[in-house]
Write an enzyme that holds these catalytic residues in place. Sequence first.
Site, PDB file in Angstrom:
ATOM      1  CE1 TYR A  46     -14.285 -10.710  14.471  1.00 15.95           C
ATOM      2  CE2 TYR A  46     -13.825  -8.602  13.464  1.00 15.95           C
ATOM      3  CZ  TYR A  46     -13.519  -9.925  13.637  1.00 15.95           C
ATOM      4  OH  TYR A  46     -12.441 -10.457  12.987  1.00 15.95           O
ATOM      5  CE1 TYR A 104      -8.804 -12.818  14.277  1.00 13.07           C
ATOM      6  CE2 TYR A 104      -7.521 -11.158  13.113  1.00 13.07           C
ATOM      7  CZ  TYR A 104      -8.675 -11.903  13.243  1.00 13.07           C
ATOM      8  OH  TYR A 104      -9.704 -11.737  12.337  1.00 13.07           O
ATOM      9  CG  ASP A 128      -0.086 -12.561  10.079  1.00 13.21           C
ATOM     10  OD1 ASP A 128      -0.093 -11.529   9.381  1.00 13.21           O
ATOM     11  OD2 ASP A 128      -1.118 -13.061  10.574  1.00 13.21           O
ATOM     12  CE  LYS A 140      -5.899  -5.850  10.082  1.00  7.84           C
ATOM     13  NZ  LYS A 140      -5.523  -7.012  10.888  1.00  7.84           N
TER      14      LYS A 140
END
Length: 429
Positions: free
Chosen positions: A21, A148, A240, A269
Amino acid sequence: MDTITPTNLQERDKAVNWHPYTQMKTADNIIPIVKGKGLYLFDNEGKKYMDVVSSWWVTLHGHSHPYIAQRIFEQLNTLEQVIFAGFTHEPATQLSERLLKLLPANQDKVFYSDNGSTAVEVALKMCIQYAHNQGKEKTKILAFKNAYHGDTFGAMSVSGKSYWTKPFESRLFEVVFIDTPNADNLQNLQSQIKDIADEVACFIYEPLVQGAAGMLMYNAEDLDSLMKFCREQEILMIQDEVFTGFGRTGRLFAANYLTEQPDIMCFSKGLTGGTMPMGITTCSKAIYEAFWSDDKYKTLFHGHSFTANPLACTAALASMELLLKEETQMNIKRISQQHSAFVKVLAAHPQVENARQIGTILAFDFKTGHGTSYFNEIGKQLYNEFLKRGIIMRPLGNVMYLVPPYCATSEELDFVYRNILEVLEEFIG
Ligand SMILES: *Cc1c(COP(=O)(O)O)cnc(C)c1O
């Protein structure tokens, strides 16, 4: 030979690395990190930074946790990797057993992959093939606006459209985007869904918090109503929990706020405490059974070289042990309470809008009164100002947020809060 020292790391980095990014041409401030310990990261000049974003929301117990390190080391000396087709091992099996015990009762099987995006890809494939294996083709997928779910193509398809996905738009598959539920729009959402229910392979959502969209929060009761409706319409649900899992929301999973149970769940994560990359997709018995067949074409043809890597599984087991400790649970409670008191202070601040919090996640909008492009400049200045103060805060648009690891003490949080208020004063006007 060139000397390889952290001091020239910045230049060497620029010569060979392409950062995520990041517009490399205008990127400044690439900071060489040489060490991590607990809440802190240390740069090559010995300056320390409070990592209150948990290094992109992954670190749970602090950096370089000695217990996780020791467990990985022991596993590394025993079995570092084995092909997971035709073979199994204790760390994966134990992790599956333990994780399933913590999840909604309907979750029955565990599929391993490498990261959050792949956990989502696997979930989508499970749903699409679930229909296919029963002789049905369902062409639509439901997702929330601003969602997202990752950066691979499937995950991009189900993520809200933005300038991130723009170059690929024509290659993404068909997804129907709906608003997140609230008391006023529920009826409307239901009628939108009802119209297309027969064609919908699944509904994918981030429960309670839309992280990357800017820590947008919505109500558990409303999500429950929506889930109940999807269940009635026989639409499969993918929850999610890549970000919300493992204590972030104040409970072990966002699922613990809900009475309805999803068909599939995604994790990554915090799964390994932020030490090693791994993704998990769990599913209900009904999903699994749609693939259970003598017909080899009904197989889930998906896998990764490092599926269920023993080191990552061991890291996850060690992290889970730490997470379930009384002490960690108390820390999560303490951080949640401290955040909730500070959110009231923020709410009264003239420079702040939409101060919000759930568990250990705290966020607020920085009021600019100008356009977004103006904020991009301020965003950079804010980021740098906090860095100068030894705090890592990466604004998402005009959203500032804290997602600290659970080892952050009251004093450390107070220090961060104080700095936030000081910086807000500085940026007024
Ligand atoms: C970060 C994130 C992902 C993607 O995970 P990666 O490991 O970065 O690929 C998916 N879903 C949610 C909710 C996330 O926050």
